[in-house]
Structure formats: structure tokens, C-alpha cells
Enzyme design. Structure first.
Site, PDB file in Angstrom:
ATOM      1  CG  ASP A  81      47.744  40.151  49.575  1.00  0.00           C
ATOM      2  OD1 ASP A  81      48.876  39.655  49.778  1.00  0.00           O
ATOM      3  OD2 ASP A  81      47.003  40.506  50.514  1.00  0.00           O
ATOM      4  CG  ASN A  89      48.969  52.422  46.453  1.00  0.00           C
ATOM      5  OD1 ASN A  89      49.234  52.496  45.258  1.00  0.00           O
ATOM      6  ND2 ASN A  89      48.058  51.599  46.931  1.00  0.00           N
ATOM      7  CG  ASP A  98      46.510  52.452  39.361  1.00  0.00           C
ATOM      8  OD1 ASP A  98      46.064  51.820  40.336  1.00  0.00           O
ATOM      9  OD2 ASP A  98      46.007  53.519  38.938  1.00  0.00           O
ATOM     10  CG  ASP A 124      46.868  44.256  47.497  1.00  0.00           C
ATOM     11  OD1 ASP A 124      45.860  44.458  48.188  1.00  0.00           O
ATOM     12  OD2 ASP A 124      47.934  43.798  47.966  1.00  0.00           O
TER      13      ASP A 124
END
Length: 222
Positions: A81, A89, A98, A124
């Protein structure tokens, strides 16, 4: 024109029409098969990253583990990840996050071998299924992935975001379930986080029971 000749001409015309109809029906059947296949494949893909989704992962890992057990071949699962993904974010918004996920997915798919499978497990977190690969052999592939991700970045709203990844890797043990294999790889990802992130760690078979017993109490942050 004699009746017999007229009958032969009509018959030939009917045969041609039937053949043309047969070809049309076959063409429509083939198009329907292709559309159904495309629809099914799209249902197996994550809408954002175009990697396999969780449902497809469950199908693939079950099939590949059964094949490895039947053929006596090794199989490795890598779970990874984005480090500190939440901060991306928080800083740039979910659109920036994204874009980072898309960049990660693209780089991963360009790095893996033909026959390997890449899936977005959730959030993620991604997985790579490496058939016909043992733990030592996977280190070459994982090193390539790390090298590719050394330039992981995304662009959004005039800003550049950079990131690193942490990776946990485990080789299948005969008799374990897909969930147990994932848990061992995920547990090893947690070790990579503890060791400073931006690194890969490998599960040792002899530590399987310890990993599984400790799993319930593990919690990690990105």
C-alpha cells in the site's frame, strides 16, 4: 420454363437465403458472446485503477492456489500500500488520492510479468499474485517494483504529490487457505511499516503460527 427447372432455381435460391440467414445468426451469436465476455471482464475490474477488483482477486487466488497445489509449484502473494496515503487525501483532497492510485496501478501493471495478476484489494491496498515463483525468486520482481515506485508521483490542481510504498510478501504453504496466505503477507506488510516504510519484508514459513496468532491484535496506520 419447365416446372422442374423452376423448382430447382427456387430451391437454390432458398438454400442461398438459408445460408445467408445462418451466417447472420452466427455473426449475432459471436457478437453476443464478445459483449458478454467484455461485460463480465469489466465487472471484474476496479473502476478507478482498472486492476482486478476484490471479487476477481478471490477467484484468481483460489484458482492459482489450487493449481500450485496440484502441480507442486510455488506461489507468492505480495501485499502493498501507499505510505501515508491519508495525508495525500488530507492535503490535496480525494481527487489527488485518486490520481496517486491510478499512477500506482499503472506503474505496477507495467512492471509485473505476463501471468502475474494485479488487484486492488481495497482502499490503497493492492496485491500481486505471482504463480510459479518462490520467496527467493520473488525478490527480483519485488526489487523491480520498488525501483519503479521510486518515482511514484501524481499531479492534481497544479500540485505534485510524491509517495512511497511498503510491501509484505509471503509464499503459499500447502494446506493453508487464501485468507491465511493473505494474512501472512499482510502481517509482513505491517512489519515493513514498523521498520520505517518504503521497504519490502518477507514472511518466514517457520513463523507462520506466530504471525497468525498475533494477527488479531495488529493495527496499523498508513
Amino acid at each position: 420454363m419447365p416446372q422442374k427447372l423452376v423448382s430447382n432455381v427456387a430451391h437454390k435460391k432458398l438454400v442461398r437465403e438459408v445460408e445467408e440467414l445462418r451466417k447472420i445468426v452466427e455473426t449475432l451469436r459471436q457478437e453476443n458472446v464478445e459483449l458478454t465476455t467484455e461485460r463480465d471482464e469489466n465487472n471484474r475490474k476496479d473502476y478507478l485503477t482498472e486492476c482486478y477488483n476484490r471479487r476477481a482477486y478471490d477467484e484468481i487466488i483460489s484458482r492459482e492456489m489450487s493449481r500450485a497445489l496440484r502441480d507442486g509449484t510455488p506461489l507468492v502473494l505480495a501485499v502493498f500500500d501507499i505510505d501515508f496515503f491519508k495525508s495525500i487525501n488530507d492535503t490535496g483532497g480525494h481527487k489527488a488520492g485518486d490520481q496517486m492510485l491510478k499512477s500506482l496501478a499503472h506503474k505496477t501493471k507495467c512492471t509485473v510479468r505476463e501471468g502475474d495478476s494485479v488487484a486492488r484489494y481495497g482502499g490503497d491496498e493492492f496485491v500481486i499474485i505471482l504463480p510459479n515463483t518462490n520467496l527467493d525468486g520473488s525478490k527480483i520482481q519485488i526489487a523491480r517494483l520498488q525501483e519503479t515506485m521510486s518515482d511514484l508521483r501524481a499531479f492534481w490542481a497544479g500540485k505534485t504529490f510524491t509517495a512511497t510504498i511498503s510491501i509484505g510478501v509471503a509464499e503459499m504453504i500447502a494446506g493453508e487457505s487464501a485468507a491465511e496466505l493473505f494474512d501472512r503477507a499482510d502481517k509482513t506488510l505491517y512489519v515493513a511499516k514498523k521498520d520505517g516504510r518504503n521497504c519490502a519484508r518477507y514472511a518466514h514459513v517457520l513463523k507462520r503460527k506466530k504471525h497468525m496468532s498475533e494477527r488479531k491484535g495488529d493495527r496499523r496506520s498508513n
